[in-house]
Design a protein around this motif. Sequence first.
Motif, PDB file in Angstrom:
ATOM      1  N   ALA A 547      17.367  11.370  -4.521  1.00 47.19           N
ATOM      2  CA  ALA A 547      15.906  11.399  -4.461  1.00 47.19           C
ATOM      3  C   ALA A 547      15.441  11.695  -3.039  1.00 47.19           C
ATOM      4  CB  ALA A 547      15.347  10.057  -4.945  1.00 47.19           C
ATOM      5  N   ASP A 548      14.226  12.215  -2.946  1.00 50.37           N
ATOM      6  CA  ASP A 548      13.696  12.557  -1.630  1.00 50.37           C
ATOM      7  C   ASP A 548      13.470  11.317  -0.781  1.00 50.37           C
ATOM      8  OD1 ASP A 548      13.803  15.148  -2.370  1.00 50.37           O
ATOM      9  OD2 ASP A 548      11.673  15.309  -2.887  1.00 50.37           O
ATOM     10  N   THR A 549      13.084  10.212  -1.403  1.00 48.94           N
ATOM     11  CA  THR A 549      12.844   8.980  -0.658  1.00 48.94           C
ATOM     12  C   THR A 549      13.087   7.791  -1.557  1.00 48.94           C
ATOM     13  OG1 THR A 549      11.221   7.707   0.585  1.00 48.94           O
ATOM     14  CG2 THR A 549      10.387   9.008  -1.247  1.00 48.94           C
ATOM     15  N   ALA A 550      13.387   6.684  -0.920  1.00 50.32           N
ATOM     16  CA  ALA A 550      13.571   5.441  -1.645  1.00 50.32           C
ATOM     17  C   ALA A 550      12.384   4.516  -1.490  1.00 50.32           C
ATOM     18  CB  ALA A 550      14.846   4.736  -1.162  1.00 50.32           C
ATOM     19  N   LEU A 551      11.345   4.952  -0.706  1.00 56.54           N
ATOM     20  CA  LEU A 551      10.176   4.119  -0.480  1.00 56.54           C
ATOM     21  C   LEU A 551       9.270   4.133  -1.703  1.00 56.54           C
ATOM     22  CD1 LEU A 551       9.248   5.196   3.161  1.00 56.54           C
ATOM     23  CD2 LEU A 551      10.440   3.118   2.442  1.00 56.54           C
ATOM     24  N   PRO A 552       8.677   2.988  -2.061  1.00 62.38           N
ATOM     25  CA  PRO A 552       7.738   2.970  -3.196  1.00 62.38           C
ATOM     26  C   PRO A 552       6.436   3.669  -2.828  1.00 62.38           C
ATOM     27  CG  PRO A 552       7.786   0.841  -2.128  1.00 62.38           C
ATOM     28  CD  PRO A 552       8.848   1.668  -1.471  1.00 62.38           C
ATOM     29  N   PRO A 553       5.717   4.199  -3.796  1.00 68.07           N
ATOM     30  CA  PRO A 553       4.431   4.873  -3.496  1.00 68.07           C
ATOM     31  C   PRO A 553       3.400   3.872  -3.007  1.00 68.07           C
ATOM     32  CG  PRO A 553       4.731   4.632  -5.854  1.00 68.07           C
ATOM     33  CD  PRO A 553       6.016   4.218  -5.210  1.00 68.07           C
ATOM     34  N   PRO A 554       2.516   4.274  -2.107  1.00 70.51           N
ATOM     35  CA  PRO A 554       1.489   3.340  -1.582  1.00 70.51           C
ATOM     36  C   PRO A 554       0.524   2.922  -2.677  1.00 70.51           C
ATOM     37  CG  PRO A 554       1.022   5.571  -0.891  1.00 70.51           C
ATOM     38  CD  PRO A 554       2.362   5.629  -1.542  1.00 70.51           C
ATOM     39  N   SER A 555       0.098   1.672  -2.627  1.00 72.78           N
ATOM     40  CA  SER A 555      -0.848   1.143  -3.617  1.00 72.78           C
ATOM     41  C   SER A 555      -2.181   0.893  -2.946  1.00 72.78           C
ATOM     42  CB  SER A 555      -0.319  -0.154  -4.235  1.00 72.78           C
ATOM     43  OG  SER A 555      -0.185  -1.146  -3.238  1.00 72.78           O
ATOM     44  N   SER A 556      -3.238   0.931  -3.733  1.00 66.71           N
ATOM     45  CA  SER A 556      -4.593   0.756  -3.194  1.00 66.71           C
ATOM     46  C   SER A 556      -4.815  -0.648  -2.679  1.00 66.71           C
ATOM     47  CB  SER A 556      -5.623   1.096  -4.280  1.00 66.71           C
ATOM     48  OG  SER A 556      -5.428   0.251  -5.411  1.00 66.71           O
ATOM     49  N   THR A 557      -4.160  -1.629  -3.324  1.00 69.05           N
ATOM     50  CA  THR A 557      -4.336  -3.022  -2.914  1.00 69.05           C
ATOM     51  C   THR A 557      -3.805  -3.233  -1.509  1.00 69.05           C
ATOM     52  OG1 THR A 557      -4.109  -3.708  -5.206  1.00 69.05           O
ATOM     53  CG2 THR A 557      -3.827  -5.414  -3.520  1.00 69.05           C
ATOM     54  N   GLU A 558      -2.627  -2.701  -1.260  1.00 66.62           N
ATOM     55  CA  GLU A 558      -2.046  -2.861   0.061  1.00 66.62           C
ATOM     56  C   GLU A 558      -2.869  -2.167   1.108  1.00 66.62           C
ATOM     57  OE1 GLU A 558       1.860  -1.411  -0.285  1.00 66.62           O
ATOM     58  OE2 GLU A 558       2.652  -3.143  -1.361  1.00 66.62           O
TER      59      GLU A 558
END
Length: 793
Positions: A547-558
């Motif tokens: 995969a291109d990245t292992a980071l989770p997608p940004p969420s609006s709450t954060e």
Amino acid sequence: MEFFKSAVASAISKGPPFPYTFGDRVDVDASIWTLHNGTKREDGSNCSIFSFDVTANKSRLPMARNAVKKLRTLRHPGVIKVLDTVETETYIYIATERLIPLRWHIKRKSMSSETLKWGLFGVAQTIKFINEDASSVHGALRVGSLYTSESGEWRVGGFEVLSSMKDDEAIIYNYGSLVPDAGRYTPPELAKSGWDAIKRNPLTAVDAYNFGTLIFEVFNGDFMGGDQVGQTKNIPVKMQPPYRSLVNANPKPRISVGGFLAQGQRNGGFFNTPLIKLTESVDNLGMKTEQEREEFLNDLDGLSDDFPEDYFKVKILPELLKSVEFGGGGPKVFSVVMKISTKLTDDEFDARVTPAVVRLFSSPDRAIRVSLLDNLPVMIDRLSQKIVNDKIFPQMLSGFTDIAPVVREQTVKAVLTVIGKLSDRTINGELLRYLAKTSNDEQPGIRTNTTICLGKISKNLGAGTRSKVLIAAFTRSLRDPFIHARNAALMALGVTSDAFSEDDCANRILPALCPLLIDKEKIIRDQTNKVMEIYMQRIRKFASIMADTALPPPSSTESSTGQTPRMSTPQPSEAASWAGWAISSFTNKVSAAAGEITPTANGAPRRSSAPLVADRRAPGTASASALHRQAVASPPETSARTSTSSNANDYFQDSNAGADEEIDIDDAWGEVEEDSFFDAPSEASKATKPATVSANPFDDQGEPDFAGWLAAQAGKKTTAKPLPKGLAKPSASNGNRPGPASRVATTGSIGGLGAKKTATTAAAKPATKPVAAKKIDTAPRDTGDDDGWGDGW
């Protein structure tokens, strides 16, 4: 056949008991006897049975009775061995050792010239005994009266007219002409004057003539009559002159069989062959002197592959095995044992050779042990898995630690031969433990062979230990000072690449290969490039499907709360300036904590007081997430680094080294990893040397201490502005152990801040009296240098 067997059984039931069972009938030349294979009822052993039907051959009954009498009374190794005889009014039975008619071998031409000489030599000895010692005449010597025993030795039979010349009423005078096919073999003087002419000629004349016709018959297949007498076709050249003398038409100058034997035994004579000399000296081999034994061994070396198999299996082989075990025969004799054993069936090998081989593996004689290991490929297929795993391999283990290098080396090589007969438990247990010792042997050749051995048996290792053992062994061999050991490790890594995971390839194998790219030997450098290409292809293929990245997608709450600072994902537009996006989230964090940045006089915003990295690191040396974790995460309590090197690569190198140290290797290979390998400098020892503390914590290679900087920014919000933890006096409960903030300030390897030196000095010097907490002004200073981090940092 069934009718005959029933008739025989009926006849036996009416006569004396005969403890033998009749088998198949054996075809022979024209004879007064019928030959059958048989077995002894008591133990099932093989035998042969000559039967004579009295009612059908009454005219020849005296000949049958004469044969029985002579066979029972005439004792000689070359005469058929009689087991038992039975005579009734209807039949005569003679039970003998198991025999095969010599005619069968002659027709098939299955005997070599040397074997034929050996057989004629034995017959000549027997006829000499009959003529000279027994003062008798055989009178019916031909191929049809000869047999071979189970040992392959030629036996003389056909005693129907054998007579002592001391007997005036000898049967040969009256019944010599009644022997089947007598016309073809009768000497010319008897054909002219009758069998009474024996009395007027030398006693040996008749048998000498028949022995001459026998020579022609065994070398040519058939003797048809007087026209072939004297022909030398296919007869060995050295044997031709005495052969002509044997078949001389005049009985007076005709040489005896004893004279023929003497000529053949002369130095360089036709009977002076290695095979004949061997058979003459095989008895009591263990009792011979050293010189006699040496001569015997030289004769063994002179043997070719066409030796008489049966004789060697039954007679020679047992004597040789006894000589090896008890008589000091040595490896030379054992090599002949193996040569003979190739002619044995599997059952014969198990019965005759396997027990001796198992006993020999426990022999303290190193020469014998090496010979056994050398000959293992010849006999391994004949040995059962149970024998190898339970009896032979436990005896082989002592060879791995023997003081003689040749024994250790041959033992390592023998592993490839026996590996297929060992259980998984034995392979992954005892075998690997001993190979771990030989991989650290003082002899470079043994270390090299151990590496080769591991590469070849890699598929036999257990799945749970294969990669751990191979990586530990091969990577250590890569540091071996012996060039061939390093080359063997490279080649082994090349052929076992499928045994390792992609993580092992990238984290453990490729880093170990890199130093060999600049090896002093060109052959090593070339081989390293080939092996690295193999592993790089695997890594590239694996990376292409990741995969291109292992980071989770940004969420609006954060994003709204701002509680979890997270590095942003690099965008294509930012590729030209990787440092810009790498610190963007930290800039946002600073703005949220300390307010707006004060503009400068000219209206342009002042830069942060953090020092700017002058020499950027090469892409790939550290990821943004790694920098972030270094900034916000507290270091482990066990970390006590003293190095203040500003090179980021050192940090990752140390991290990888730590990861390597945590890899779980089997006990056998774990022990050898702890020390230096073959006196070669250890990479682990290099990594643990304390680095020299830089006099200037802010060199051009430095990077910002984000953890300290964030802590300082957060401190600005508090009214009391307490002393930083790294500068606080250690409490009594903690002793001299620095707190977490101190460790952050003293163990960071990405770069140091200006406070690092102060923190280190404060932690090192014990306070003699309370010191007022120094207030730190965290407001940006105008240093006049927009490119620097500022004196305050």
